[in-house]
Design a protein around this motif. Structure first.
Motif, PDB file in Angstrom:
ATOM      1  N   GLU A 117       0.822  -1.213   0.000  1.00 50.88           N
ATOM      2  CA  GLU A 117       0.000   0.000   0.000  1.00 50.88           C
ATOM      3  C   GLU A 117       0.854   1.260   0.000  1.00 50.88           C
ATOM      4  OE1 GLU A 117      -3.698   0.671   1.713  1.00 50.88           O
ATOM      5  OE2 GLU A 117      -3.962  -1.396   2.424  1.00 50.88           O
ATOM      6  N   TYR A 118       0.423   2.204  -0.816  1.00 58.31           N
ATOM      7  CA  TYR A 118       1.038   3.532  -0.839  1.00 58.31           C
ATOM      8  C   TYR A 118       0.095   4.473  -0.108  1.00 58.31           C
ATOM      9  CZ  TYR A 118       3.727   1.509  -4.688  1.00 58.31           C
ATOM     10  OH  TYR A 118       4.523   0.708  -5.458  1.00 58.31           O
ATOM     11  N   ILE A 119       0.542   5.039   0.977  1.00 58.27           N
ATOM     12  CA  ILE A 119      -0.322   5.914   1.755  1.00 58.27           C
ATOM     13  C   ILE A 119       0.295   7.306   1.814  1.00 58.27           C
ATOM     14  CG2 ILE A 119      -1.257   6.303   4.081  1.00 58.27           C
ATOM     15  CD1 ILE A 119      -1.359   3.153   4.202  1.00 58.27           C
ATOM     16  N   GLN A 120      -0.466   8.268   1.330  1.00 56.95           N
ATOM     17  CA  GLN A 120       0.020   9.637   1.336  1.00 56.95           C
ATOM     18  C   GLN A 120      -0.104  10.217   2.735  1.00 56.95           C
ATOM     19  OE1 GLN A 120      -0.970  11.739  -2.540  1.00 56.95           O
ATOM     20  NE2 GLN A 120      -2.675  10.337  -2.273  1.00 56.95           N
ATOM     21  N   VAL A 121       0.920  10.961   3.141  1.00 57.72           N
ATOM     22  CA  VAL A 121       0.909  11.520   4.489  1.00 57.72           C
ATOM     23  C   VAL A 121       1.271  13.005   4.469  1.00 57.72           C
ATOM     24  CG1 VAL A 121       1.586   9.310   5.531  1.00 57.72           C
ATOM     25  CG2 VAL A 121       3.350  11.002   4.983  1.00 57.72           C
ATOM     26  N   LYS A 122       0.796  13.710   5.485  1.00 61.86           N
ATOM     27  CA  LYS A 122       1.278  15.042   5.810  1.00 61.86           C
ATOM     28  C   LYS A 122       2.370  14.858   6.840  1.00 61.86           C
ATOM     29  CE  LYS A 122       0.158  18.589   4.924  1.00 61.86           C
ATOM     30  NZ  LYS A 122       0.558  19.444   3.755  1.00 61.86           N
ATOM     31  N   LEU A 123       3.408  15.658   6.754  1.00 59.55           N
ATOM     32  CA  LEU A 123       4.478  15.605   7.736  1.00 59.55           C
ATOM     33  C   LEU A 123       4.508  16.915   8.500  1.00 59.55           C
ATOM     34  CD1 LEU A 123       7.430  14.055   5.736  1.00 59.55           C
ATOM     35  CD2 LEU A 123       6.373  13.068   7.748  1.00 59.55           C
ATOM     36  N   GLY A 124       4.711  16.822   9.778  1.00 57.50           N
ATOM     37  CA  GLY A 124       4.892  18.034  10.559  1.00 57.50           C
ATOM     38  C   GLY A 124       6.076  17.840  11.470  1.00 57.50           C
ATOM     39  N   GLN A 125       6.867  18.886  11.619  1.00 63.36           N
ATOM     40  CA  GLN A 125       7.978  18.782  12.548  1.00 63.36           C
ATOM     41  C   GLN A 125       7.531  19.428  13.845  1.00 63.36           C
ATOM     42  OE1 GLN A 125      11.621  20.842  11.680  1.00 63.36           O
ATOM     43  NE2 GLN A 125      12.848  19.087  12.287  1.00 63.36           N
ATOM     44  N   VAL A 126       7.355  18.608  14.845  1.00 65.25           N
ATOM     45  CA  VAL A 126       6.923  19.105  16.136  1.00 65.25           C
ATOM     46  C   VAL A 126       8.028  18.760  17.132  1.00 65.25           C
ATOM     47  CG1 VAL A 126       5.123  19.008  17.905  1.00 65.25           C
ATOM     48  CG2 VAL A 126       4.501  18.791  15.501  1.00 65.25           C
ATOM     49  N   GLU A 127       8.647  19.803  17.670  1.00 71.01           N
ATOM     50  CA  GLU A 127       9.768  19.625  18.598  1.00 71.01           C
ATOM     51  C   GLU A 127      10.845  18.702  18.028  1.00 71.01           C
ATOM     52  OE1 GLU A 127       9.099  20.128  22.741  1.00 71.01           O
ATOM     53  OE2 GLU A 127       7.024  19.498  22.479  1.00 71.01           O
ATOM     54  N   GLY A 128      11.242  18.978  16.799  1.00 77.02           N
ATOM     55  CA  GLY A 128      12.385  18.275  16.214  1.00 77.02           C
ATOM     56  C   GLY A 128      12.057  16.910  15.644  1.00 77.02           C
ATOM     57  N   GLN A 129      10.853  16.388  15.933  1.00 80.67           N
ATOM     58  CA  GLN A 129      10.517  15.063  15.421  1.00 80.67           C
ATOM     59  C   GLN A 129       9.464  15.185  14.320  1.00 80.67           C
ATOM     60  OE1 GLN A 129       8.352  12.247  18.051  1.00 80.67           O
ATOM     61  NE2 GLN A 129      10.041  10.881  17.580  1.00 80.67           N
ATOM     62  N   PHE A 130       9.621  14.388  13.274  1.00 85.84           N
ATOM     63  CA  PHE A 130       8.621  14.417  12.213  1.00 85.84           C
ATOM     64  C   PHE A 130       7.474  13.480  12.563  1.00 85.84           C
ATOM     65  CE2 PHE A 130      12.279  16.025   9.890  1.00 85.84           C
ATOM     66  CZ  PHE A 130      11.695  17.128   9.295  1.00 85.84           C
ATOM     67  N   ILE A 131       6.265  14.011  12.415  1.00 84.37           N
ATOM     68  CA  ILE A 131       5.062  13.239  12.667  1.00 84.37           C
ATOM     69  C   ILE A 131       4.358  13.065  11.329  1.00 84.37           C
ATOM     70  CG2 ILE A 131       2.908  13.129  13.976  1.00 84.37           C
ATOM     71  CD1 ILE A 131       5.207  13.423  15.859  1.00 84.37           C
ATOM     72  N   ALA A 132       4.048  11.829  10.976  1.00 85.29           N
ATOM     73  CA  ALA A 132       3.368  11.552   9.712  1.00 85.29           C
ATOM     74  C   ALA A 132       1.900  11.264   9.985  1.00 85.29           C
ATOM     75  CB  ALA A 132       4.016  10.348   9.021  1.00 85.29           C
ATOM     76  N   THR A 133       1.025  11.998   9.319  1.00 84.85           N
ATOM     77  CA  THR A 133      -0.417  11.800   9.477  1.00 84.85           C
ATOM     78  C   THR A 133      -1.012  11.384   8.133  1.00 84.85           C
ATOM     79  OG1 THR A 133      -0.410  13.528  11.157  1.00 84.85           O
ATOM     80  CG2 THR A 133      -2.548  12.913  10.250  1.00 84.85           C
ATOM     81  N   PRO A 134      -1.584  10.182   8.062  1.00 81.21           N
ATOM     82  CA  PRO A 134      -2.131   9.705   6.779  1.00 81.21           C
ATOM     83  C   PRO A 134      -3.234  10.618   6.275  1.00 81.21           C
ATOM     84  CG  PRO A 134      -1.959   7.894   8.354  1.00 81.21           C
ATOM     85  CD  PRO A 134      -1.691   9.153   9.112  1.00 81.21           C
ATOM     86  N   LEU A 135      -3.249  10.829   4.968  1.00 77.37           N
ATOM     87  CA  LEU A 135      -4.318  11.583   4.322  1.00 77.37           C
ATOM     88  C   LEU A 135      -5.410  10.618   3.890  1.00 77.37           C
ATOM     89  CD1 LEU A 135      -2.100  13.896   2.110  1.00 77.37           C
ATOM     90  CD2 LEU A 135      -3.768  14.705   3.765  1.00 77.37           C
ATOM     91  N   ASN A 136      -6.536  11.186   3.487  1.00 79.05           N
ATOM     92  CA  ASN A 136      -7.636  10.437   2.874  1.00 79.05           C
ATOM     93  C   ASN A 136      -7.075   9.426   1.865  1.00 79.05           C
ATOM     94  OD1 ASN A 136      -9.709   9.648   1.112  1.00 79.05           O
ATOM     95  ND2 ASN A 136     -10.808  11.563   1.455  1.00 79.05           N
ATOM     96  N   ARG A 137      -7.484   8.163   2.008  1.00 83.70           N
ATOM     97  CA  ARG A 137      -6.914   7.154   1.135  1.00 83.70           C
ATOM     98  C   ARG A 137      -7.674   6.980  -0.170  1.00 83.70           C
ATOM     99  NH1 ARG A 137      -4.764   1.755   3.951  1.00 83.70           N
ATOM    100  NH2 ARG A 137      -5.237   2.302   6.097  1.00 83.70           N
ATOM    101  N   GLY A 138      -8.697   7.791  -0.410  1.00 80.39           N
ATOM    102  CA  GLY A 138      -9.471   7.637  -1.632  1.00 80.39           C
ATOM    103  C   GLY A 138      -8.602   7.790  -2.870  1.00 80.39           C
ATOM    104  N   ALA A 139      -8.713   6.845  -3.776  1.00 80.98           N
ATOM    105  CA  ALA A 139      -7.885   6.868  -4.982  1.00 80.98           C
ATOM    106  C   ALA A 139      -8.290   7.998  -5.907  1.00 80.98           C
ATOM    107  CB  ALA A 139      -7.985   5.532  -5.711  1.00 80.98           C
ATOM    108  N   GLY A 140      -9.495   8.576  -5.665  1.00 83.16           N
ATOM    109  CA  GLY A 140      -9.983   9.613  -6.562  1.00 83.16           C
ATOM    110  C   GLY A 140      -9.665  11.020  -6.092  1.00 83.16           C
ATOM    111  N   VAL A 141      -8.934  11.131  -4.993  1.00 84.31           N
ATOM    112  CA  VAL A 141      -8.749  12.449  -4.406  1.00 84.31           C
ATOM    113  C   VAL A 141      -7.450  13.085  -4.902  1.00 84.31           C
ATOM    114  CG1 VAL A 141      -8.667  13.733  -2.249  1.00 84.31           C
ATOM    115  CG2 VAL A 141     -10.120  11.717  -2.438  1.00 84.31           C
TER     116      VAL A 141
END
Lengths: 641, 641
Positions: free
Chosen positions: A345-369
């Motif tokens: 599976e390929y899952i698109q994520v948003k990354l945020g650097q919070v206090e030096g650490q990268f946090i990955a948050t999955p985006l909507n998995r819809g293939a049409g988005v």
């Protein structure tokens, strides 16, 4: 359904196996990769097919490296401050500029700053010159016959400079592969055609065009071909003749109009039909007339990943480049993410650097988005045979944006409002541009994201039913310890979003129970949902009595869109969303839309910029146009003790 | 020299101050940055000047997300494996393909895989459908009026897809600034003109062209303008009228032919003349007719850094982009590097990853060495007011190449031979391409580099005068401890490199003492220098008796180039270097050119690839063409105990 008509039996070939089969066949043909000779000055971005050796040395003669005088070094020996030496023009020295050739008998240059002019014909020096000082010897930069560039080198601006300096005006490069891009489907239309129900604007081919250009290929896009056997066959034959690689888009799923796989089989050979990835399963890899053909599924996200997996290495191969490796970064996954054992599976994520650490948050998995491709910072690849990744696990994220950009991104997770788009634009528009990444999970979801360290701030509008006060008590309850602050946002009006003219004559929550009314709700944890539930319970209305109560949308705009499309008659949301889709609006009340953050973030440049934009006249003017907002203490910071 | 003629008084303005003065003036003019409207499909790489909001929702109707059947959800309730439900076509369901619109009364889609066909008109299901399952609601991807892209966003392929899906066919972007590039100087010629002594092939303008294109501007290059007041004035006026930004190249130093600064002052205004950087000091920043003009010095390395410091942020400004930040990496500096307190210094470095740590090795600091720009992996910036950096200090290196490329680079430091170019090409030419980075510091320098951990391997040819044996005893002496291996390379013939026809009739080392002979030597620590000194001492020849003994070159080719240019009559070197420049060669003897490495590196992919290339037939054939090499045990590994 007749199974043979619908190509139901897709195989489930692993990516490595599919790539192996495809490239084995490609390597067997020696004629696919071609070389051409081009002018060195036009070689930017091209790839050398052969090593390039210098024809001339640079400099091609012994050259003065300074403005000054050329002398015989031995004639200057003994000069010192105590014992200055006078030199006569044409006899002891000549004047030279940088780049002038130095001929015998001169063997050194003294720079002009070290020379005192006595008269037109005489200078004085106070230091001896070492032999060959300030002379660039022949070949200092490039010696004839030396290698300037190896084969398979992608040419940068400085490489062109070195080629020219080495006397090279023409070089052998890999010919850019032409990639035919053939959109298919009777439902798709060109962007300038009139939109009708059932029609989809063709956009994948334009994404492919851009990707082909970026990779160094030459795209040739065809007009959309309807799902008609004869038209498809003719267009495939024409495109195969005109290109090195052919991409047929859509028509590769098991739909009844899908002739692609049959035609590739008829005209050539199908190597793979169906790969074990998600998205991207109904991929076709084949050959027609010895040229590779890719059948790529129609959903934009599937299309992107299949292109990335198969077309990208193919174009690299034609350009003599090794398989590309995306830069990646270690991150912590913020949400449990399940995956099927059957697929990579390929899952698109948003990354945020919070206090030096990268946090990955999955985006909507819809293939049409398509918008998920626009918003994504990176990709999480979950291998086949894995059931997924737990929240908090360390993962490797392949980057889609430069790390510097991600590091300059303020991460907001929480309630949705159009104001977030406007703030994002203003933050980006500044000279010290910051990105604002907004995920919409509702107010309580935002508070939880802050708690887990996934976000810098959370927009919330949470009504405390016991006090009638907004937000503060929720922060105290869910984020105790006194380390939080609330940035005051806007007052906004909530109300019923109804169809133009309010044909169902909706006035109050009690109307939602009517049999002729289809409601559309917000998801649990959304501030608007809490408001809705509060108003319903005040009136002792049972959720079960409302048709559509279970249909949950995650944004105001999605609620408005449901009403606009007629699948619902009413939903609760903000005025701006109703106005955006030209719907009517019946106000319910005013609420406080604020932003919770850790107090320690208040002085970070991202949050500072956010507050500046929030207080800006430009933003207030834009919101006045949208309507439904009030400014009270906007941008004021309240420490939550 | 008359000082006013030569513009001797360059000022020494710090970079930040110069940038400040320049951009203050640029910001004062509101007319410099321009907007234009272009087609969305042609927007790749362009930068949005305004935020873009969706015109249409996507999908624009409720669409089937699957191939299957559309049903009324409530009509399927109760279906189970035990209690299959039969549905009638047109009455209970209709067949739909992915993307088909779903109209009332249908409220759910069942995918084809979950449907059993009974007959043409009847299907059976064994599971109920949830309302809205497999239906993409209107606006699932994009809701009309939502922001698709903020302002100042550089458009990627997926962004074009999203724009089209949102019904956008035209967008506002920043107009590409046109950058006039004006090479000047009577000594420069075009690449296709005939090379003569005193002429230099113009190449900077082509580097600028490439950089402008890469940055998103539009270059307009002019033919070289001779150093003539009238011609320069006319060309500057023409170029200012035709461009947004003007770069005048060369003519910015204190040379007597330098009219540039005078002309900018005459036609407009000079803000800065002379900046506190090295290289790059004689830079001019000015304005003519309200447009920025940059006078950039002529040496290629200076030209590159001045462009990078001033032209690059300028182009970014016209495109609404923030000041770019180069990615950087922490490294350890391998060599003490002194710097002037007066200047900020830009020092190009090679980077090598040795045991997980990046080692930065400064390249030749000559401002005229274009090849250093080609070879450099990164830049070390030494701030003004710093005296430099000590060996072993941690430094920040701004990257010029992707880190992935640098990580796939085998670092070789040591003796020079043309074989290194050929091996580098073959390593790069493989599908699993590796870069070979070669620095030439002589054999002993290579051994020291290995000792300091700067390199993976060192090519050496060191004669032990006591045993007549090559290399092994040096490794034992300088790298004791038994952790080293020697990869056998080639036997190569050393000899006298003399002018064609050997006009000075040189036969033996004793000839070097002759008064009519000018010698050119190699640097201390070079294997060839040790060989030379050994042969001289065997014959009791004093170095002082040889004219030119102190003139040291760092490569065989540089020695050959000195002989070819006539500044020396003879030097010691290899046959291939003599042949490359069409010189004569008098053999002295054969030596072993081997490679020392840590034994632990033998199984790394880089060293394995190196050995494979060394043993390849292709390399041996190329060396046979060059001549002067023998293969004995080539590629064999000897552990040094």
């Amino acid at each position: 359904m007749r199974k043979d008509d619908r190509n139901l039996y897709l195989s489930n070939v692993a990516v490595e196996e599919a790539l192996g089969l495809f490239f084995q066949k490609i390597r067997q043909s020696n004629e696919l990769v071609k070389i051409e000779y081009i002018e060195a000055i036009a070689a930017l971005g091209r790839v050398t097919a052969l090593p390039v050796f210098a024809r001339l040395s640079s400099p091609n003669y012994n050259a003065s490296a300074m403005d000054g005088i050329a002398v015989r070094a031995e004639a200057t020996y003994g000069a010192s401050e105590r014992n200055p030496l006078q030199l006569k023009k044409h006899q002891d020295y000549i004047t030279v500029d940088t780049g002038d050739p130095i001929f015998e008998p001169y063997t050194a240059v003294i720079m002009i700053e070290d020379v005192v002019e006595i008269d037109e014909e005489t200078v004085e020096i106070i230091q001896a010159a070492a032999p060959w000082q300030h002379i660039r010897p022949i070949g200092e930069d490039i010696v004839a016959k030396e290698m300037i560039l190896p084969a398979k080198h992608r040419i940068r601006p400085m490489d062109i400079g070195a080629l020219l300096s080495g006397g090279i005006t023409e070089i052998a490069v890999y010919r850019k592969p032409t990639v035919g891009i053939m959109p298919t489907g009777s439902e798709i239309i060109e962007p300038y055609e009139t939109m009708e129900i059932g029609k989809i604007i063709e956009s994948n081919s334009r994404i492919f065009e851009g990707l082909v250009i970026e990779l160094g290929g030459r795209p040739k896009r065809y007009r959309p071909v309807p799902d008609d056997y004869g038209s498809l066959k003719n267009q495939i034959l024409e495109a195969i003749a005109e290109n090195d690689i052919l991409i047929v888009n859509a028509g590769s799923s098991a739909g009844s109009e899908d002739y692609t796989v049959k035609l590739i089989r008829e005209l050539g050979e199908v190597l793979v039909h169906g790969i074990a990835t998600k998205p991207g399963k109904p991929t076709i890899l084949g050959f027609i007339q010895g040229k590779p053909v890719l059948g790529i599924p129609g959903y934009p996200v599937s299309a992107y990943f299949v292109f990335d997996t198969f077309a990208k290495p193919l174009i690299h191969y034609y350009l003599g480049q090794p398989l590309p490796v995306r830069p990646s970064v270690k991150a912590v996954l913020s949400k449990r993410t399940v995956s099927s054992l059957k697929h990579r599976e390929y899952i698109q994520v948003k990354l945020g650097q919070v206090e030096g650490q990268f946090i990955a948050t999955p985006l909507n998995r819809g293939a049409g988005v398509t918008m998920s491709l626009v918003r994504a910072d990176g990709i999480l690849v979950i291998p086949q045979n894995s059931e997924g990744v737990e929240a908090g696990e360390a993962v490797n994220i392949e980057l889609l944006k430069p790390l510097e950009v991600i590091e300059r991104t303020l991460v907001s997770i929480g309630s949705h409002d159009l104001i977030m788009d406007l703030i994002a634009n203003h933050m980006h528009d500044r000279e010290d541009g910051y990105d604002l990444s907004s995920a919409h999970v509702g107010s309580l979801g935002g508070i939880m994201a802050i708690k887990r360290g996934e976000a810098h701030l959370a927009p919330i509008h949470l009504l405390d039913e016991s006090t009638g006060e907004y937000n503060v008590s929720f922060v105290k309850r869910y984020l105790p310890g006194g380390k939080m602050s609330l940035i005051k946002g806007v007052k906004r009006i909530q109300g019923f979003i109804v169809q133009k003219g309010n044909p169902k004559n909706i006035k109050d929550f009690t109307d939602l129970q009517r049999a002729d009314i289809q409601f559309v709700n917000r998801q649990r944890g959304a501030g608007t949902r809490i408001l809705t539930d509060y108003e319903l319970s005040k009136r002792n209305i049972e959720p079960e009595s409302i048709s559509g109560y279970d249909r949950e949308m995650t944004t105001h705009m999605a609620v408005a869109a449901a009403v606009a499309s007629g699948t619902a008659h009413v939903g609760v949301g903000v005025l701006s969303a109703a106005q955006a889709l030209d719907l009517d609006f019946i106000p319910i009340g005013e609420e406080a839309y604020d932003f919770v953050t850790y107090s320690k973030y208040l002085n970070t440049p991202g949050v500072r910029t956010f507050i500046q934009v929030l207080q800006s006249k430009a933003l207030q003017e834009e919101l006045a146009v949208l309507g439904g907002y009030k400014f009270e203490d906007t941008g004021k910071v309240i420490e939550i003790l």
